[in-house]
Every structure is written in structure tokens, then in C-alpha cells.
Design a protein around this motif. Structure first.
Motif, PDB file in Angstrom:
ATOM      1  N   GLU A   1       0.819   3.764  -3.206  1.00  0.00           N
ATOM      2  CA  GLU A   1       0.243   5.092  -3.028  1.00  0.00           C
ATOM      3  C   GLU A   1       1.306   6.180  -3.105  1.00  0.00           C
ATOM      4  O   GLU A   1       0.998   7.325  -3.468  1.00  0.00           O
ATOM      5  CB  GLU A   1      -0.495   5.151  -1.691  1.00  0.00           C
ATOM      6  CG  GLU A   1      -1.743   4.263  -1.686  1.00  0.00           C
ATOM      7  CD  GLU A   1      -2.517   4.334  -0.383  1.00  0.00           C
ATOM      8  OE1 GLU A   1      -2.068   5.031   0.545  1.00  0.00           O
ATOM      9  OE2 GLU A   1      -3.593   3.691  -0.305  1.00  0.00           O
TER      10      GLU A   1
ATOM     11  N   TYR B   1      -6.016  -3.659  -5.219  1.00  0.00           N
ATOM     12  CA  TYR B   1      -5.777  -2.241  -5.453  1.00  0.00           C
ATOM     13  C   TYR B   1      -6.797  -1.705  -6.463  1.00  0.00           C
ATOM     14  O   TYR B   1      -7.373  -2.458  -7.248  1.00  0.00           O
ATOM     15  CB  TYR B   1      -4.339  -1.985  -5.905  1.00  0.00           C
ATOM     16  CG  TYR B   1      -4.010  -2.523  -7.280  1.00  0.00           C
ATOM     17  CD1 TYR B   1      -4.163  -1.748  -8.419  1.00  0.00           C
ATOM     18  CD2 TYR B   1      -3.499  -3.830  -7.442  1.00  0.00           C
ATOM     19  CE1 TYR B   1      -3.856  -2.233  -9.669  1.00  0.00           C
ATOM     20  CE2 TYR B   1      -3.197  -4.319  -8.687  1.00  0.00           C
ATOM     21  CZ  TYR B   1      -3.373  -3.521  -9.810  1.00  0.00           C
ATOM     22  OH  TYR B   1      -3.074  -4.002 -11.056  1.00  0.00           O
TER      23      TYR B   1
ATOM     24  N   ASN C   1      -8.635   5.423  -6.973  1.00  0.00           N
ATOM     25  CA  ASN C   1      -9.521   6.345  -6.273  1.00  0.00           C
ATOM     26  C   ASN C   1      -9.658   7.587  -7.161  1.00  0.00           C
ATOM     27  O   ASN C   1      -8.723   8.374  -7.296  1.00  0.00           O
ATOM     28  CB  ASN C   1      -8.932   6.708  -4.911  1.00  0.00           C
ATOM     29  CG  ASN C   1      -9.820   7.691  -4.160  1.00  0.00           C
ATOM     30  OD1 ASN C   1     -10.955   7.933  -4.536  1.00  0.00           O
ATOM     31  ND2 ASN C   1      -9.275   8.273  -3.098  1.00  0.00           N
TER      32      ASN C   1
ATOM     33  N   THR D   1      -4.847   3.195  -4.848  1.00  0.00           N
ATOM     34  CA  THR D   1      -4.938   2.854  -3.430  1.00  0.00           C
ATOM     35  C   THR D   1      -5.091   1.347  -3.297  1.00  0.00           C
ATOM     36  O   THR D   1      -5.561   0.668  -4.212  1.00  0.00           O
ATOM     37  CB  THR D   1      -6.151   3.547  -2.767  1.00  0.00           C
ATOM     38  OG1 THR D   1      -7.344   3.109  -3.402  1.00  0.00           O
ATOM     39  CG2 THR D   1      -6.043   5.053  -2.868  1.00  0.00           C
TER      40      THR D   1
ATOM     41  N   TYR E   1      -6.820  -1.657  -1.051  1.00  0.00           N
ATOM     42  CA  TYR E   1      -7.824  -1.987  -0.049  1.00  0.00           C
ATOM     43  C   TYR E   1      -7.278  -3.155   0.756  1.00  0.00           C
ATOM     44  O   TYR E   1      -7.265  -4.297   0.310  1.00  0.00           O
ATOM     45  CB  TYR E   1      -9.153  -2.339  -0.726  1.00  0.00           C
ATOM     46  CG  TYR E   1     -10.277  -2.608   0.241  1.00  0.00           C
ATOM     47  CD1 TYR E   1     -10.627  -1.677   1.210  1.00  0.00           C
ATOM     48  CD2 TYR E   1     -10.991  -3.801   0.183  1.00  0.00           C
ATOM     49  CE1 TYR E   1     -11.667  -1.912   2.090  1.00  0.00           C
ATOM     50  CE2 TYR E   1     -12.035  -4.046   1.059  1.00  0.00           C
ATOM     51  CZ  TYR E   1     -12.370  -3.093   2.015  1.00  0.00           C
ATOM     52  OH  TYR E   1     -13.399  -3.335   2.903  1.00  0.00           O
TER      53      TYR E   1
ATOM     54  N   ASN F   1       0.607   8.375  -6.713  1.00  0.00           N
ATOM     55  CA  ASN F   1      -0.277   9.270  -5.961  1.00  0.00           C
ATOM     56  C   ASN F   1      -1.123  10.179  -6.857  1.00  0.00           C
ATOM     57  O   ASN F   1      -2.036  10.836  -6.405  1.00  0.00           O
ATOM     58  CB  ASN F   1       0.536  10.097  -4.967  1.00  0.00           C
ATOM     59  CG  ASN F   1       1.558  10.970  -5.665  1.00  0.00           C
ATOM     60  OD1 ASN F   1       1.747  10.877  -6.875  1.00  0.00           O
ATOM     61  ND2 ASN F   1       2.225  11.824  -4.911  1.00  0.00           N
TER      62      ASN F   1
ATOM     63  N   LYS G   1       0.834  -1.196   0.000  1.00  0.00           N
ATOM     64  CA  LYS G   1       0.000   0.000   0.000  1.00  0.00           C
ATOM     65  C   LYS G   1       0.869   1.245   0.000  1.00  0.00           C
ATOM     66  O   LYS G   1       0.627   2.198  -0.767  1.00  0.00           O
ATOM     67  CB  LYS G   1      -0.926  -0.023   1.229  1.00  0.00           C
ATOM     68  CG  LYS G   1      -1.833   1.202   1.385  1.00  0.00           C
ATOM     69  CD  LYS G   1      -2.720   1.022   2.602  1.00  0.00           C
ATOM     70  CE  LYS G   1      -3.578   2.263   2.844  1.00  0.00           C
ATOM     71  NZ  LYS G   1      -4.574   2.462   1.797  1.00  0.00           N
ATOM     72  N   TYR G   2       1.908   1.233   0.840  1.00  0.00           N
ATOM     73  CA  TYR G   2       2.785   2.403   0.911  1.00  0.00           C
ATOM     74  C   TYR G   2       3.488   2.638  -0.416  1.00  0.00           C
ATOM     75  O   TYR G   2       3.545   3.765  -0.920  1.00  0.00           O
ATOM     76  CB  TYR G   2       3.821   2.193   2.030  1.00  0.00           C
ATOM     77  CG  TYR G   2       4.851   3.293   2.106  1.00  0.00           C
ATOM     78  CD1 TYR G   2       4.549   4.528   2.672  1.00  0.00           C
ATOM     79  CD2 TYR G   2       6.145   3.092   1.580  1.00  0.00           C
ATOM     80  CE1 TYR G   2       5.501   5.540   2.720  1.00  0.00           C
ATOM     81  CE2 TYR G   2       7.088   4.108   1.627  1.00  0.00           C
ATOM     82  CZ  TYR G   2       6.763   5.328   2.196  1.00  0.00           C
ATOM     83  OH  TYR G   2       7.714   6.332   2.215  1.00  0.00           O
TER      84      TYR G   2
END
Length: 416
Positions: A18, A89, A92, A81, A83, A22, A14-15
Motif C-alpha cells: 500500500e 491483494y 481498490n 490493498t 485483504y 498507493n 500490506k504495508y
């Protein structure tokens, strides 16, 4: 190697995702669109080789100007993002634009097609505007130039008008709601016409008049509504729904208000026509009066008595002429009869004498006395002279000579 838990692995992924993604712009085709009750929109963005899940949360979805449709090609502005509970992923989405077409233009066409199918644009539902309105409502910005233009035109054209102004936002957030609410309030009053308008601007500036809430308020109104938005080249949804579309706010006032100068000219023309009408009528009545006077003189009692007297004299002359003519005819007929009478008497006597001689001859020829010959007698039956050959055995008959009658019966009959 350090062993990671599933959650720790997902946290690291996730890190990385994102941080690395981004902000992304992705073009693809919409599929499997779900409009959730919460206001979130879930869908799949795909191309011919791959697909990715996407979500647009309620806050961003409320800013969409058009409706997402299956198979629509769009450009998504968002971030990747993860989940964590499912380890999947997705994108968003912050903003979505139609591919190759502006969002507002697409939203405009979508709403136009929707309202057209609902009958909002049908001509038969358009209300007729009164020719001489007494009271109108102007729904616009009280600080805009459009209002001043409309008031100026109204002042120059028709001062007998009562105008109420409804000050509303005409662009930006809340403008569509303010306009629709003002339409509903004005429609509850006894206005002859409601004018909804503003001056020109970009499609974004005019967008409040493309909102469905404004179209619904116009469609449901009982009062005739004029849409006067922007310039002549600007067409908004309210133009199609309204009972009359004006190219500009000032043009709207020119279209709905009569020109007092034209009214004065019309009144002058009507006065001239009325004067001519009365003069013509007076002339006709005078002519009719003269005709009646002449008719009265022809049909008065004195005229009637004179006519009757003349008619009696005429009948008297005609009677004497007819009587004299008849007398002359009778005299000629009497003279002719005097000449013809001796000849006619003599002719009648000659005819009678000839008939008498003929009868005498017939009598002598049928008298048995003159027919008598020795051995012959006249045979008769039932007082009628017959042929002896017609007698049958048993018939009674008479045989008559010039001096004797014998009554006999046939005892026998023989042919010679």
C-alpha cells in the motif's frame, strides 16, 4: 532469523504494497463482474497473460456514469490493498474510465440503446401538441438566460398565454432528480404543454438531461413535453424521449406558440375570403331568384291558361285538318268503289256462273241416270260409291241403275 506469524507477515506485506502502490493506473479487460447488494462492485481485471482482483466500493461506484460490462476494456485508477484475512491483494478502484472513450460518452450510448430497446423513442407514442396552447409550464433555472429568452419570445409572439415557471437545478448533483420531480408535478396540473430546457454548455453541464430518471418522467407524462436543451448541435437523451425536440429554448417557444402577427394576417385573409364567399353567395342567390321569377312567370296560372288555350286551338286545328283529310280519303275511296263495284259484281257473277256450270257437270257425271249402260250398275256401300273389287264375302251393298236399286249380300267372291 526472526520467526513471523502469518498475520505479522501479512501486515508487513500490506504495508509495503500500500505504500509502494498507493496510486496506480491499470488498463485491462473486465471479467467476472459482480454487483453486490451492498452497492460494492467486484470484478477481475485481466490481459492476455495475467489477471488481478479488483473492488469498487459503494461510494465510488455511485459516481460511475456508465455500466460495467463483461469484456469491456477500461482504465482503472486506484490503489493496491491487501485483504489480510485471506492474504490476497487487489485493486481498490477510485475511478474507472472506458479505454479510448470517455465515460460520459459511453454512458450516453448505453442509455440510449437501452431506452430505444424499451420503445421510449417510438414515433407512434409521440403526443400531438395543441396549435393554440392556453397554459404552459417552463421547467428550467429561474436565474438562467434560457428562461429570459423563452419569456421574451412568448411576449413577442403570443400574449394570450399563461406561463408557470418551475425553478430547478439544471446541472450538478441533484439536478436530474429535481427535473424529474418538476415534470411529475407539472404533469399533474392542467397544462397544455411542458417545456424542459436550459442553455448550452459542456456534456457535463448538460448531463442531467441524459439521466434515466429524467427520461422515465418524460416517457410516463400524459402532457406533451418539449425538450429544449443547449444549442442545435447538442443532443441529449431527453430530446429523443420528448414529444418534440427544439434546438434551443427560444426556438422551442417559436415552435409551440403561434405568431400573433401571422394570426392577424391570417384573420385578414380569412375576412377577405369570407367577404368574397358572401358576395359570391349573394350573387348566386340573386341569380337563383331571377331564375325563380322567370320560372314563375312561365308557370303562372295566367300563363298556364294561355298555354292550355293555345293547345286547345292547336288540337282543334289539327282535328279539323285530320277530319278533312279523312273525308277526302273516304271520298276518293268511295269514288274508286263506285268505279270498281260493277266490275267486281260482274266478275263475281262470272265466277259463280262458272262454278255452277262445273257443279252441274260434276252432278251429271256422277248421276247414275246419265252413267247407265246395259249390264252395268253403280256399286255403293254405306251410301258411298266403291269399287266392286273391295267387297268381301258377307258384305251388304247396293247396286243402282238409272231406274232401280238392288240391295244384296256377297255370298261368294271369285277372281276372273
Amino acid at each position: 532469523m526472526h520467526t513471523l506469524s502469518v498475520s505479522a507477515l501479512n501486515d508487513q506485506i500490506k504495508y509495503l504494497l500500500e505504500e509502494s502502490f498507493n496510486r496506480v493506473l491499470v488498463e485491462g479487460e473486465l471479467s467476472r463482474i459482480t454487483f453486490h447488494n451492498s452497492g460494492h462492485i467486484y470484478f477481475t481485471l485481466k490481459d492476455k497473460d495475467s489477471a488481478i482482483s479488483a473492488v469498487m466500493f459503494r461510494g465510488n461506484a455511485s459516481n460511475l456514469k456508465f455500466r460495467l460490462e463483461e469484456g469491456m476494456k477500461v482504465i482503472v485508477d486506484g490503489a493496491i490493498t491487501l485483504y489480510k484475512p485471506r492474504g490476497s491483494y487487489q485493486i481498490n478502484c477510485f475511478r474507472i474510465e472506458p479505454s479510448g472513450q470517455g465515460a460520459l460518452a459511453l454512458a450516453y450510448e448505453q442509455l440510449k440503446e437501452k431506452l430505444s430497446s424499451k420503445g421510449y423513442f417510438n414515433l407512434e407514442r409521440k403526443k400531438e401538441l395543441p396549435r393554440f396552447p392556453k397554459k404552459i409550464a417552463l421547467i428550467t433555472s429561474a436565474t438562467g438566460a434560457a428562461l429570459q429568452d423563452m419569456l421574451r419570445v412568448a411576449q413577442n409572439r403570443y400574449r394570450l398565454l399563461e406561463i408557470d415557471i418551475y425553478d430547478v437545478l439544471v446541472q450538478g448533483d441533484g439536478a436530474a432528480y429535481a427535473i424529474s420531480s418538476a415534470i411529475k408535478r407539472a404533469d399533474s396540473k392542467a397544462y397544455d404543454i411542458i417545456v424542459v430546457g436550459r442553455g448550452g454548455g459542456s456534456i457535463e453541464d448538460l448531463w442531467a438531461f441524459n439521466e434515466e430518471i429524467v427520461a422515465d418522467a418524460i416517457y410516463n407524462a400524459k402532457t406533451p413535453i418539449v425538450s429544449a436543451v443547449g444549442h442545435e448541435i447538442d443532443w441529449v437523451i431527453s430530446d429523443f424521449v420528448a414529444d418534440l425536440r427544439a434546438p434551443t429554448p427560444s426556438a422551442a417557444m417559436e415552435m409551440i406558440l403561434p405568431d400573433v402577427n401571422e394570426l392577424y394576417m391570417t384573420l385578414d385573409s380569412m375576412a377577405t375570403q369570407l367577404k368574397q364567399y358572401f358576395l359570391q353567395n349573394i350573387a348566386k342567390k340573386n341569380q337563383a331568384l331571377l331564375h325563380l321569377k322567370e320560372s314563375y312567370s312561365q308557370h303562372s296560372v295566367e300563363r298556364k291558361m294561355q298555354q292550355n288555350k293555345e293547345q286547345i286551338e292547336s288540337l282543334k286545328d289539327a282535328f279539323y285538318q285530320a277530319l278533312e283529310f279523312r273525308m277526302q280519303n273516304y271520298q276518293r275511296e268511295v269514288a274508286n268503289l263506285k268505279q270498281q263495284l260493277p266490275q267486281a259484281i260482274e266478275s263475281k257473277i262470272n265466277v259463280a256462273q262458272n262454278q255452277l256450270l262445273n257443279l252441274q257437270k260434276m252432278l251429271e257425271s256422277n248421276n247414275p241416270k246419265f252413267k247407265s249402260k246395259k249390264g252395268f250398275a253403280q256399286i255403293s256401300k254405306d251410301s258411298k260409291v266403291i269399287d266392286i273389287a273391295t267387297l268381301q264375302v258377307g258384305d251388304s251393298f247396293e247396286a243402282q241403275s238409272d231406274s232401280v236399286v238392288i240391295y244384296a249380300t256377297v255370298n261368294d267372291k271369285r277372281k276372273i
